[in-house]
Design an enzyme around this catalytic site. Structure first.
Site, PDB file in Angstrom:
ATOM      1  N   HIS A  26       9.853  10.044  52.021  1.00  0.00           N
ATOM      2  CA  HIS A  26       8.811  10.409  51.587  1.00  0.00           C
ATOM      3  C   HIS A  26       8.440   8.901  50.822  1.00  0.00           C
ATOM      4  O   HIS A  26       7.187   8.132  50.583  1.00  0.00           O
ATOM      5  CB  HIS A  26       8.333  10.811  50.275  1.00  0.00           C
ATOM      6  CG  HIS A  26       8.906  12.029  50.322  1.00  0.00           C
ATOM      7  ND1 HIS A  26       8.071  13.401  49.868  1.00  0.00           N
ATOM      8  CD2 HIS A  26       9.694  13.145  50.940  1.00  0.00           C
ATOM      9  CE1 HIS A  26       7.929  14.319  50.334  1.00  0.00           C
ATOM     10  NE2 HIS A  26       8.809  14.439  51.497  1.00  0.00           N
ATOM     11  N   ASP A 119       2.703  10.892  45.274  1.00  0.00           N
ATOM     12  CA  ASP A 119       3.255  11.725  46.323  1.00  0.00           C
ATOM     13  C   ASP A 119       3.054  13.250  45.617  1.00  0.00           C
ATOM     14  O   ASP A 119       3.144  13.870  44.042  1.00  0.00           O
ATOM     15  CB  ASP A 119       4.497  11.724  46.401  1.00  0.00           C
ATOM     16  CG  ASP A 119       4.895  12.215  47.425  1.00  0.00           C
ATOM     17  OD1 ASP A 119       5.080  14.036  47.236  1.00  0.00           O
ATOM     18  OD2 ASP A 119       6.064  11.785  47.554  1.00  0.00           O
TER      19      ASP A 119
END
Ligand code: UDP
Length: 459
Positions: A26, A119
């Site tokens: 990520h 995110d």
């Protein structure tokens, strides 16, 4: 929580706070996207959790400010939590408070923040950021095909548990249940991750932009469909520029690494191997293979006749049979490698991959065909796309126990490395490599989207 309108000074520079979820897969794409923003004159403050920031072994992107927030587990992150449920709840509570403290500090600095890019795994960021009257962009780290499937499940327009044998969703190829992300296909097996994935969309109606790490040409139909309901921009592939357009100087790697790669050993070993002769094997940063699967793969690699580099992380080494490497003259086992440099090396002929989305975009950007061995979550769908839609790989089919047997692995490697079919898959991979490069290069679809995003930041 403070809510105070702030003022831009005359020499204000557009400023984004970037908040990746704390895992390698990520962090990488958001760091890479941030570099594209810096290239356009945007100031970036990259925010990691304290535990990640203590683990990082290298940080190259000195063009960012670095700050931290807490996930409530400063000495170990997710691995030290009681489980994903507890981690999520604590992160949401402690993260909200520490993010608010950070934004308060940044808003009283000489160049306050315009936009928070977060995110999608951390939807609580939206309310905190909006309380500071900031613009908000959600960053989706998975393929748009996967986002769309998960969104349908979130909205309950995809009924769970799955009872149909064929799943038809707008803009997507016909899917079998086992092509769906594992938390949907095996509904109920891991409700913590199921919630994490579906809640990505819980705040999506409030955001100013939806940024997706993909490129238009790769998933055009599903992107067109999603763009009708979200303010969507495709801005990928978010991989280092050296793999694609080469417009960012010295941008050879992501620059933030949780693990330490055996870089020199890998590249030196590859240097004297013939062109296209090496199979690269890696299953990413998170999941491991069972002991039985490790054993079967080991035999398959030993018997396939090709050279191979296999990444077996420290935590997985115990599953490898003692003496395996000594019995296999053509293999190199490393605990972590510089994956991009390996995929870029001309000695590498194919990639046995778990089909994590970053690995998928990396292999596609570098034109390397794959043998897919998906393990969980979105990897199942990515594997389907790589093999049946983008036609740049073979699927290593598992048996009834979910294990890919040695004969299957050996057959797939031989087919991809030694036959005409392998060449066709390689040519297809190269076609995608060129399209990916065009997307991020000057005037390409992702390049234009990023420029539009930057232009709107300080409106
Ligand atoms: N990676 C790496 N060295 C390795 C294995 C993986 O640098 O030995 C990197 C890889 O390039 C990718 C990331 O780790 O950027 C893995 O992300 P992915 O989405 O493929 O899988 P995940 O780790 O999230 O399962």
């Amino acid at each position: 929580m403070a809510s105070k309108m702030w003022e831009r000074k005359k020499n204000h520079v557009a400023h984004c706070v970037v908040l990746p979820y704390p895992s390698q897969g990520h962090i990488n794409p958001m760091v890479q996207f941030s570099k594209r923003l810096v290239q356009r004159g945007v100031k970036i403050t990259l925010v990691n959790t304290v535990s990640i920031s203590n683990t990082i072994t290298r940080t190259n992107p000195t063009s960012f400010e670095i700050e931290t927030i807490s996930d409530g587990y400063d000495n170990g992150g997710l691995a030290s939590a009681e489980g994903i449920e507890a981690y999520k709840d604590t992160f949401s509570r402690v993260g909200s408070q520490t993010l608010a403290d950070l934004l308060l500090k940044l808003q009283s600095s000489s160049n306050p923040v315009d936009c928070v890019i977060y995110d999608a795994f951390m939807p609580w960021v939206v309310d905190v950021s909006k309380s500071f009257e900031l613009k908000v962009a959600v960053f989706l780290t998975q393929a748009c095909s996967v986002n769309s499937i998960n969104f349908h499940a979130f909205q309950k327009s995809l009924q769970l548990p799955i009872s149909d044998t064929e799943i038809l969703l707008p803009g997507l190829p016909k899917l079998a249940p086992e092509d769906l992300p594992s938390f949907l296909f095996k509904y109920g097996t891991d409700l913590g991750y199921f919630d994490l994935l579906l809640n990505q969309f819980s705040e999506i109606d409030k955001v100013d932009w939806v940024l997706a790490n993909t490129f238009y040409e790769l998933e055009a139909e599903v992107v067109d469909w999603l763009a009708k309901i979200w303010p969507l921009k495709t801005i990928g592939p978010c991989v280092p520029s050296m793999c694609l357009d080469k417009r960012l100087k010295d941008d050879k790697e992501y620059g933030i690494s949780i693990y330490t790669p055996n870089a020199e050993a890998c590249i030196k070993w590859l240097d004297d191997k013939p062109k296209g002769s090496v199979v690269y094997v890696s299953f990413g940063s998170r999941v491991g293979l069972s002991e039985e699967q490790t054993e079967e793969l080991a035999w398959g690699l030993r018997d396939c006749g090709s050279y191979f580099i296999w990444v077996v992380r420290d935590s997985e080494q115990g599953r490898l049979r003692k003496g395996f490497l000594e019995s296999s003259e053509k293999g190199l086992i490393v605990t972590w490698c510089p994956q991009l440099e390996v995929l870029m090396h001309e000695a590498v002929g194919c990639f046995v991959t778990h089909c994590g989305w970053n690995s998928t975009l990396e292999t596609l950007s570098l034109g390397v065909p794959v043998i897919s061995m998906p393990l969980w979550t979105d990897q199942l769908t990515n594997a389907k796309l790589l093999v049946d839609v983008w036609k740049m790989g073979l699927k290593a089919i598992a048996d009834g126990k979910g294990v890919v047997r040695r004969e299957t692995m050996k057959r797939c490697i031989k087919e991809i490395m030694e036959t005409e079919k392998g060449n066709e898959l390689r040519n297809s991979a190269i076609k995608w490599k060129n399209l990916a490069k065009n997307a991020v290069d000057e005037g390409g679809s992702s390049d234009k989207s990023i420029s539009e995003f930057v232009a709107a930041l300080v409106l």
